[in-house]
Design a protein around this motif. Structure first.
Motif, PDB file in Angstrom:
ATOM      1  N   CYS A  83      42.400  45.639  40.754  1.00 17.32           N
ATOM      2  CA  CYS A  83      44.071  46.229  40.174  1.00 17.32           C
ATOM      3  C   CYS A  83      43.791  47.552  40.682  1.00 17.32           C
ATOM      4  CB  CYS A  83      43.826  45.439  38.709  1.00 17.32           C
ATOM      5  SG  CYS A  83      44.557  43.736  38.593  1.00 17.32           S
ATOM      6  N   ALA A  84      45.597  47.642  41.041  1.00 16.06           N
ATOM      7  CA  ALA A  84      45.899  49.142  40.786  1.00 16.06           C
ATOM      8  C   ALA A  84      46.074  49.970  39.980  1.00 16.06           C
ATOM      9  CB  ALA A  84      47.212  48.557  41.714  1.00 16.06           C
ATOM     10  N   SER A  85      46.064  50.891  39.570  1.00 14.85           N
ATOM     11  CA  SER A  85      45.761  51.750  38.805  1.00 14.85           C
ATOM     12  C   SER A  85      46.813  51.227  37.445  1.00 14.85           C
ATOM     13  CB  SER A  85      45.530  53.494  38.437  1.00 14.85           C
ATOM     14  OG  SER A  85      46.700  53.621  39.224  1.00 14.85           O
ATOM     15  N   ASP A  86      48.182  51.095  38.032  1.00 14.89           N
ATOM     16  CA  ASP A  86      49.877  51.180  37.401  1.00 14.89           C
ATOM     17  C   ASP A  86      49.501  49.327  36.822  1.00 14.89           C
ATOM     18  OD1 ASP A  86      49.686  49.954  39.979  1.00 14.89           O
ATOM     19  OD2 ASP A  86      51.772  51.022  39.634  1.00 14.89           O
ATOM     20  N   ALA A  87      48.277  48.905  37.357  1.00 13.77           N
ATOM     21  CA  ALA A  87      48.458  47.165  37.307  1.00 13.77           C
ATOM     22  C   ALA A  87      47.359  46.544  36.777  1.00 13.77           C
ATOM     23  CB  ALA A  87      48.885  46.295  38.294  1.00 13.77           C
ATOM     24  N   PRO A  88      46.919  46.667  35.238  1.00  8.98           N
ATOM     25  CA  PRO A  88      45.570  46.730  34.354  1.00  8.98           C
ATOM     26  C   PRO A  88      45.502  45.040  34.038  1.00  8.98           C
ATOM     27  CG  PRO A  88      46.780  47.810  33.182  1.00  8.98           C
ATOM     28  CD  PRO A  88      47.415  48.503  34.267  1.00  8.98           C
ATOM     29  N   VAL A  89      45.838  44.429  35.370  1.00 10.54           N
ATOM     30  CA  VAL A  89      45.508  42.882  34.636  1.00 10.54           C
ATOM     31  C   VAL A  89      44.697  42.215  35.820  1.00 10.54           C
ATOM     32  CG1 VAL A  89      48.025  42.917  34.312  1.00 10.54           C
ATOM     33  CG2 VAL A  89      46.928  41.998  36.938  1.00 10.54           C
ATOM     34  N   ALA A  90      43.751  42.625  35.785  1.00 10.48           N
ATOM     35  CA  ALA A  90      42.571  41.889  36.048  1.00 10.48           C
ATOM     36  C   ALA A  90      41.774  40.676  35.664  1.00 10.48           C
ATOM     37  CB  ALA A  90      41.609  42.883  36.699  1.00 10.48           C
ATOM     38  N   ASP A  91      41.806  40.860  34.020  1.00 13.37           N
ATOM     39  CA  ASP A  91      40.969  39.436  32.751  1.00 13.37           C
ATOM     40  C   ASP A  91      41.740  39.279  33.195  1.00 13.37           C
ATOM     41  OD1 ASP A  91      42.883  42.241  32.178  1.00 13.37           O
ATOM     42  OD2 ASP A  91      42.228  42.399  30.318  1.00 13.37           O
ATOM     43  N   LYS A  92      43.588  39.648  32.571  1.00 11.13           N
ATOM     44  CA  LYS A  92      44.002  38.137  32.404  1.00 11.13           C
ATOM     45  C   LYS A  92      44.149  37.180  33.877  1.00 11.13           C
ATOM     46  CE  LYS A  92      47.643  40.925  29.961  1.00 11.13           C
ATOM     47  NZ  LYS A  92      48.608  41.732  28.961  1.00 11.13           N
ATOM     48  N   ILE A  93      44.433  37.249  35.142  1.00 14.35           N
ATOM     49  CA  ILE A  93      44.153  36.974  35.901  1.00 14.35           C
ATOM     50  C   ILE A  93      42.838  35.997  36.139  1.00 14.35           C
ATOM     51  CG2 ILE A  93      43.858  36.634  39.103  1.00 14.35           C
ATOM     52  CD1 ILE A  93      45.409  39.073  38.310  1.00 14.35           C
ATOM     53  N   ALA A  94      42.096  36.375  36.010  1.00 12.03           N
ATOM     54  CA  ALA A  94      40.599  35.951  35.513  1.00 12.03           C
ATOM     55  C   ALA A  94      40.453  34.763  34.778  1.00 12.03           C
ATOM     56  CB  ALA A  94      39.280  36.988  35.939  1.00 12.03           C
ATOM     57  N   GLY A  95      40.930  35.535  33.578  1.00  8.60           N
ATOM     58  CA  GLY A  95      41.248  34.530  32.242  1.00  8.60           C
ATOM     59  C   GLY A  95      41.709  33.295  32.301  1.00  8.60           C
ATOM     60  N   TYR A  96      42.384  33.277  33.252  1.00  3.76           N
ATOM     61  CA  TYR A  96      43.369  32.060  33.354  1.00  3.76           C
ATOM     62  C   TYR A  96      42.443  31.077  34.774  1.00  3.76           C
ATOM     63  CZ  TYR A  96      47.269  29.136  35.957  1.00  3.76           C
ATOM     64  OH  TYR A  96      47.416  27.674  36.038  1.00  3.76           O
ATOM     65  N   GLY A 115      36.331  40.014  31.930  1.00  5.22           N
ATOM     66  CA  GLY A 115      35.891  41.699  33.265  1.00  5.22           C
ATOM     67  C   GLY A 115      36.831  42.170  32.757  1.00  5.22           C
ATOM     68  N   HIS A 116      37.095  43.323  33.266  1.00  2.06           N
ATOM     69  CA  HIS A 116      37.918  44.601  32.428  1.00  2.06           C
ATOM     70  C   HIS A 116      39.324  44.284  33.518  1.00  2.06           C
ATOM     71  CE1 HIS A 116      38.632  49.412  33.317  1.00  2.06           C
ATOM     72  NE2 HIS A 116      37.638  48.998  32.108  1.00  2.06           N
ATOM     73  N   PRO A 117      40.682  45.166  32.746  1.00  6.55           N
ATOM     74  CA  PRO A 117      41.865  45.047  32.890  1.00  6.55           C
ATOM     75  C   PRO A 117      41.861  46.064  34.980  1.00  6.55           C
ATOM     76  CG  PRO A 117      41.425  46.294  31.150  1.00  6.55           C
ATOM     77  CD  PRO A 117      40.489  46.201  30.995  1.00  6.55           C
ATOM     78  N   TYR A 118      40.922  46.430  34.970  1.00  7.50           N
ATOM     79  CA  TYR A 118      41.065  46.946  36.624  1.00  7.50           C
ATOM     80  C   TYR A 118      40.072  45.976  37.535  1.00  7.50           C
ATOM     81  CZ  TYR A 118      43.688  50.364  34.675  1.00  7.50           C
ATOM     82  OH  TYR A 118      44.964  51.444  33.845  1.00  7.50           O
ATOM     83  N   ALA A 119      39.510  45.362  36.870  1.00  6.05           N
ATOM     84  CA  ALA A 119      37.599  45.065  38.116  1.00  6.05           C
ATOM     85  C   ALA A 119      37.600  43.543  36.723  1.00  6.05           C
ATOM     86  CB  ALA A 119      36.855  45.801  37.791  1.00  6.05           C
ATOM     87  N   ALA A 120      37.732  42.208  37.088  1.00  7.56           N
ATOM     88  CA  ALA A 120      37.812  41.183  36.695  1.00  7.56           C
ATOM     89  C   ALA A 120      36.897  40.290  37.844  1.00  7.56           C
ATOM     90  CB  ALA A 120      38.962  40.754  35.454  1.00  7.56           C
ATOM     91  N   GLY A 121      36.795  39.070  38.044  1.00  9.01           N
ATOM     92  CA  GLY A 121      35.838  37.536  38.336  1.00  9.01           C
ATOM     93  C   GLY A 121      35.731  36.579  37.628  1.00  9.01           C
ATOM     94  N   PHE A 122      35.635  35.735  38.329  1.00 10.32           N
ATOM     95  CA  PHE A 122      36.029  34.126  37.541  1.00 10.32           C
ATOM     96  C   PHE A 122      34.781  33.156  38.810  1.00 10.32           C
ATOM     97  CE2 PHE A 122      39.529  34.504  40.507  1.00 10.32           C
ATOM     98  CZ  PHE A 122      39.923  33.353  41.108  1.00 10.32           C
ATOM     99  N   ARG A 123      34.637  32.739  37.955  1.00 12.89           N
ATOM    100  CA  ARG A 123      33.682  31.186  38.839  1.00 12.89           C
ATOM    101  C   ARG A 123      34.432  29.517  38.618  1.00 12.89           C
ATOM    102  NH1 ARG A 123      27.939  31.599  37.907  1.00 12.89           N
ATOM    103  NH2 ARG A 123      28.917  31.446  35.724  1.00 12.89           N
ATOM    104  N   THR A 124      34.791  29.183  39.521  1.00 16.71           N
ATOM    105  CA  THR A 124      35.164  28.187  39.144  1.00 16.71           C
ATOM    106  C   THR A 124      34.616  26.504  40.504  1.00 16.71           C
ATOM    107  OG1 THR A 124      37.626  26.721  39.101  1.00 16.71           O
ATOM    108  CG2 THR A 124      37.335  27.491  41.134  1.00 16.71           C
ATOM    109  N   TYR A 125      34.363  25.331  39.821  1.00 19.34           N
ATOM    110  CA  TYR A 125      34.056  24.002  40.544  1.00 19.34           C
ATOM    111  C   TYR A 125      35.291  23.194  40.834  1.00 19.34           C
ATOM    112  CZ  TYR A 125      29.083  26.044  40.181  1.00 19.34           C
ATOM    113  OH  TYR A 125      27.732  26.722  40.222  1.00 19.34           O
ATOM    114  N   ASP A 126      35.957  23.482  40.295  1.00 20.39           N
ATOM    115  CA  ASP A 126      37.504  22.016  40.070  1.00 20.39           C
ATOM    116  C   ASP A 126      38.292  22.914  41.147  1.00 20.39           C
ATOM    117  OD1 ASP A 126      38.383  23.812  38.450  1.00 20.39           O
ATOM    118  OD2 ASP A 126      38.237  22.495  37.180  1.00 20.39           O
TER     119      ASP A 126
END
Length: 191
Positions: free
Chosen positions: A79-92, A97-108
């Motif tokens: 994420c850009a420095s003014d949009a720390p939302v990576a962890d929320k997107i990954a959580g969905y 992860g971190h607000p600026y760097a996160a990840g996810f894995r899915t099979y479905d």
């Protein structure tokens, strides 16, 4: 780390594949299994492209999505420095992860379904960080004009800096009406 000419050619190909959504706020790139198999031994495709995507003007969220033959899908988010939302997107998607760097894995969920979900949830998540003032001011008024307009809707002093995400449904409706009034839209409200 030095890169081979072959990896730089691949990076150029990845750059051409970047897709922009949400008025340029979301940048995504698909990295299929064939790419993973061919290039991962030399250089991780995510690392190769994510920073470039994140630094594009207007991009708030950059996501590299890898797809595998067994149905697994992984997403790396920056994420850009003014949009720390990576962890929320990954959580969905069950990641983290971190607000600026996160990840996810899915099979479905397929790649196309993932993109549709991202396009649906990212505006909501990005708006969570927005204040009332930010939300209403986006209609090209000065701070003074915006504060005066918000005062008509009972948002006074520091209340204009409340985050939109914490407002009650009635307060959110007031913000929406304020924005409608600022646009000078033809509107009749019956009570």
């Amino acid at each position: 780390m030095k890169k081979s000419p072959r990896i730089l050619d691949y990076k150029a190909d990845l750059i051409k594949r970047i897709e922009y959504s949400l008025d340029g706020q979301l940048a995504t790139v698909h990295i299929p299994w064939d790419d993973i198999r061919e290039y991962s031994d030399e250089y991780n495709p995510n690392v190769l492209i994510l920073e470039e995507m994140r630094l594009v003007e207007g991009v708030e969220v950059a996501i590299a999505i890898k797809t595998y033959p067994d149905g697994k899908l992984t997403g790396k988010i920056r994420c850009a420095s003014d949009a720390p939302v990576a962890d929320k997107i990954a959580g969905y998607f069950g990641g983290g992860g971190h607000p600026y760097a996160a990840g996810f894995r899915t099979y479905d969920i397929s790649y196309d379904e993932t993109i549709k979900e991202l396009i649906k949830i990212i505006p909501e998540i990005l708006n969570e960080k927005e204040t009332i003032m930010d939300n209403v001011k986006s209609y090209d008024f000065t701070d003074t004009e915006t504060r005066a307009m918000l005062a008509n809707f009972l948002f006074h002093d520091d209340e204009v800096y409340k985050r939109v995400s914490v407002l009650s449904p009635g307060e959110k409706a007031s913000v929406a009406l304020c924005k409608t009034k600022k646009k000078k839209a033809n509107l009749i409200i019956l009570d």
